[in-house]
Structure formats: C-alpha cells, structure tokens
Write a protein that holds these residues in place. Structure first.
Motif, short mmCIF file in Angstrom:
data_model
loop_
_atom_site.label_atom_id
_atom_site.label_comp_id
_atom_site.label_asym_id
_atom_site.label_seq_id
_atom_site.Cartn_x
_atom_site.Cartn_y
_atom_site.Cartn_z
N ILE A 1 31.80 37.38 44.01
CA ILE A 1 31.12 37.16 45.28
C ILE A 1 31.30 35.69 45.65
O ILE A 1 31.05 34.81 44.82
CB ILE A 1 29.62 37.51 45.20
CG1 ILE A 1 29.42 39.00 44.92
CG2 ILE A 1 28.90 37.11 46.48
CD1 ILE A 1 27.97 39.43 44.77
N SER A 2 31.72 35.43 46.87
CA SER A 2 31.79 34.05 47.37
C SER A 2 30.58 33.81 48.27
O SER A 2 30.16 34.71 49.02
CB SER A 2 33.10 33.79 48.10
OG SER A 2 33.34 34.74 49.11
N ILE A 3 30.03 32.61 48.16
CA ILE A 3 28.76 32.31 48.82
C ILE A 3 28.82 30.98 49.55
O ILE A 3 29.31 29.98 49.03
CB ILE A 3 27.61 32.26 47.79
CG1 ILE A 3 27.35 33.67 47.26
CG2 ILE A 3 26.35 31.66 48.38
CD1 ILE A 3 26.27 33.72 46.21
N ALA B 1 25.14 33.33 52.93
CA ALA B 1 26.17 34.19 53.49
C ALA B 1 27.06 34.56 52.32
O ALA B 1 27.30 33.73 51.44
CB ALA B 1 26.95 33.47 54.58
N PHE B 2 27.52 35.80 52.29
CA PHE B 2 28.28 36.26 51.12
C PHE B 2 29.48 37.09 51.53
O PHE B 2 29.52 37.67 52.62
CB PHE B 2 27.38 37.07 50.18
CG PHE B 2 26.90 38.36 50.79
CD1 PHE B 2 27.62 39.54 50.62
CD2 PHE B 2 25.73 38.41 51.53
CE1 PHE B 2 27.19 40.73 51.18
CE2 PHE B 2 25.29 39.60 52.11
CZ PHE B 2 26.03 40.77 51.92
N ALA B 3 30.44 37.13 50.63
CA ALA B 3 31.60 38.02 50.76
C ALA B 3 31.86 38.59 49.37
O ALA B 3 31.89 37.85 48.38
CB ALA B 3 32.81 37.26 51.27
N VAL B 4 32.02 39.89 49.30
CA VAL B 4 32.28 40.58 48.03
C VAL B 4 33.77 40.91 47.98
O VAL B 4 34.33 41.47 48.93
CB VAL B 4 31.43 41.86 47.91
CG1 VAL B 4 31.71 42.58 46.60
CG2 VAL B 4 29.94 41.54 48.05
N TRP B 5 34.39 40.56 46.84
CA TRP B 5 35.83 40.73 46.66
C TRP B 5 36.11 41.59 45.45
O TRP B 5 35.54 41.38 44.38
CB TRP B 5 36.49 39.36 46.46
CG TRP B 5 36.22 38.42 47.59
CD1 TRP B 5 35.14 37.60 47.72
CD2 TRP B 5 37.03 38.22 48.74
NE1 TRP B 5 35.23 36.90 48.90
CE2 TRP B 5 36.38 37.25 49.54
CE3 TRP B 5 38.23 38.76 49.17
CZ2 TRP B 5 36.90 36.81 50.75
CZ3 TRP B 5 38.74 38.31 50.38
CH2 TRP B 5 38.09 37.36 51.15
N GLU B 6 36.98 42.57 45.61
CA GLU B 6 37.44 43.40 44.50
C GLU B 6 38.95 43.53 44.60
O GLU B 6 39.47 43.92 45.65
CB GLU B 6 36.78 44.78 44.54
CG GLU B 6 35.27 44.71 44.31
CD GLU B 6 34.63 46.08 44.23
OE1 GLU B 6 35.20 46.98 43.59
OE2 GLU B 6 33.55 46.24 44.81
N ASN B 7 39.63 43.16 43.51
CA ASN B 7 41.09 43.19 43.47
C ASN B 7 41.70 42.48 44.68
O ASN B 7 42.61 43.00 45.34
CB ASN B 7 41.59 44.63 43.37
CG ASN B 7 41.10 45.31 42.11
OD1 ASN B 7 41.13 44.71 41.03
ND2 ASN B 7 40.61 46.52 42.25
N ASP B 8 41.18 41.32 44.98
CA ASP B 8 41.64 40.45 46.07
C ASP B 8 41.44 41.03 47.46
O ASP B 8 42.02 40.55 48.44
CB ASP B 8 43.12 40.06 45.89
CG ASP B 8 43.34 39.21 44.65
OD1 ASP B 8 42.36 38.66 44.11
OD2 ASP B 8 44.50 39.09 44.23
N VAL C 1 31.63 32.43 43.32
CA VAL C 1 32.25 31.20 43.80
C VAL C 1 31.37 30.69 44.93
O VAL C 1 31.13 31.41 45.90
CB VAL C 1 33.69 31.43 44.29
CG1 VAL C 1 34.29 30.13 44.82
CG2 VAL C 1 34.56 32.03 43.18
N ILE C 2 30.88 29.47 44.78
CA ILE C 2 29.93 28.92 45.76
C ILE C 2 30.44 27.59 46.28
O ILE C 2 31.09 26.83 45.56
CB ILE C 2 28.53 28.78 45.12
CG1 ILE C 2 27.47 28.45 46.17
CG2 ILE C 2 28.54 27.78 43.98
CD1 ILE C 2 26.04 28.62 45.66
N GLU C 3 30.16 27.34 47.54
CA GLU C 3 30.53 26.06 48.12
C GLU C 3 29.66 24.98 47.51
O GLU C 3 28.44 25.10 47.45
CB GLU C 3 30.35 26.09 49.64
CG GLU C 3 30.84 24.85 50.33
CD GLU C 3 30.70 24.93 51.84
OE1 GLU C 3 31.73 24.97 52.51
OE2 GLU C 3 29.55 24.95 52.33
N HIS C 4 30.29 23.94 47.03
CA HIS C 4 29.58 22.83 46.40
C HIS C 4 28.79 22.06 47.45
O HIS C 4 29.26 21.88 48.58
CB HIS C 4 30.60 21.89 45.73
CG HIS C 4 29.99 20.98 44.74
ND1 HIS C 4 29.26 19.88 45.08
CD2 HIS C 4 29.98 21.02 43.37
CE1 HIS C 4 28.85 19.27 43.99
NE2 HIS C 4 29.27 19.94 42.95
#
Length: 184
Positions: free
Chosen positions: A8-10, A18-25, A65-68
């Motif tokens: 999950i990218s945040i 805000a999030f995005a879920v990723w599976e196998n790119d 994966v989160i924005e620093h």
C-alpha cells in the motif's frame, strides 16, 4: 530487501491518509480516509484508531510505502505532521505491517516528470496573472503541479481521480514499482 508483490502506498497528512493498493505491480484500489480532531493530540488519537481499522480490513498487507515528511515553512506544522505520522506508523505495525519504506516527495514527483517548475513555466504564470504577491504565485505553482500529478495518474492508469492526495498516493506507488531499491 526484496520487492514485495503486494503493498500500500500512502500520502498522509494530519487529517487523512490517501492510499493506493498494489498487487503484482497493478493498481487494485485507491481512496482516502479522513478523521477528526481539533488539537494535534486529538488528531493523533483518531489517526491511530482509523488507520488501525483500515489495515485490519487489508489483513494480509504487510508492506507500506509512505511519503517521507519534509520541513516546508512552519516548524509547528512539521512537528504536528510528524506526531500524526508516528501514530499512523505505530497503528500499522499493530496490524501486521512489518516493512515500511519511504520516499522523499521530490524524488517521486521528478520521476513522473512533475519536478519543480522551470523558470519559463513560472514566467508563464506571472505573465498570465500580473501584479500578484509572491505567496499567490507560489500557491498557483503548487496548484499547477497538483493538477499535473492528477493528469499523470489518470492518463497512466486510466482512472478518473480528482483528489490530489489520492493522486499523490498513486504517484508514490508508481515510483515504488520502478525504484524499489531506492526506497528508504
């Protein structure tokens, strides 16, 4: 650490993720979850509870994966965001997240061709809007870049995203797919 098949990218702020879920790119889901709180510590409280429930929903997700966080102009804002982000990270780990990676905003933004505006781009904004304050121009430049990220996400992933935070979360994930070894 080896790249994972699911993450999950945040993009987090003091009142939402805000999030995005990723599976196998592949982007499989995206959205935004908000919480309340008037004071910083109320926001910390609500952030931890909301994020914990969110990650329980995605029970098999162990990588984020989160924005620093970066210091912009206000030490208070930076400190408040750091407190809330700490609550978010802590809540994640109680649900099974054990790998947390981060990325600086300018790295992923530059990767999607949305780095800082060039001098000619800034000049176009000034020419089209003469006589404004420096703060007004800075704000207009930020708006321009937010719209450029939204356009990239919608074109690349065939989506109809209108929220700039969600677009950022997707941009962060896009960067991660292609640059896993560069993540912090």
């Amino acid at each position: 650490m080896e790249k994972t098949n699911k993450f999950i990218s945040i993009d987090a702020n003091s009142t939402s993720i805000a999030f995005a879920v990723w599976e196998n790119d592949s982007l499989t889901s995206h959205g935004k979850i908000s919480w309340g709180g008037k004071t910083t510590y109320e926001k910390v409280y609500w952030a931890s509870h909301v994020v914990k429930a969110f990650f329980k929903h995605y029970g098999d997700m162990d990588t984020v994966v989160i924005e620093h966080t970066v210091f912009m102009n206000s030490p208070k804002t930076a400190a408040d965001l750091a407190l809330v982000q700490g609550a978010i990270l802590g809540a994640m780990t109680t649900t099974g997240v054990h790998m947390i990676k981060s990325i600086n905003p300018i790295a992923w933004q530059t990767f999607i061709k949305n780095g800082r505006l060039t001098t000619p781009e800034k000049q176009v904004i000034r020419n089209e809007n003469p006589g404004k304050s420096d703060a007004w121009y800075k704000n207009k430049e930020r708006e321009f870049r937010k719209l450029r990220t939204i356009k990239f996400v919608n074109d690349r992933y065939k989506k109809n995203v209108s929220d700039n935070d969600v677009a950022d979360a997707i941009g962060i994930g896009h960067y991660a797919i292609f640059n896993w070894d560069k993540l912090g």
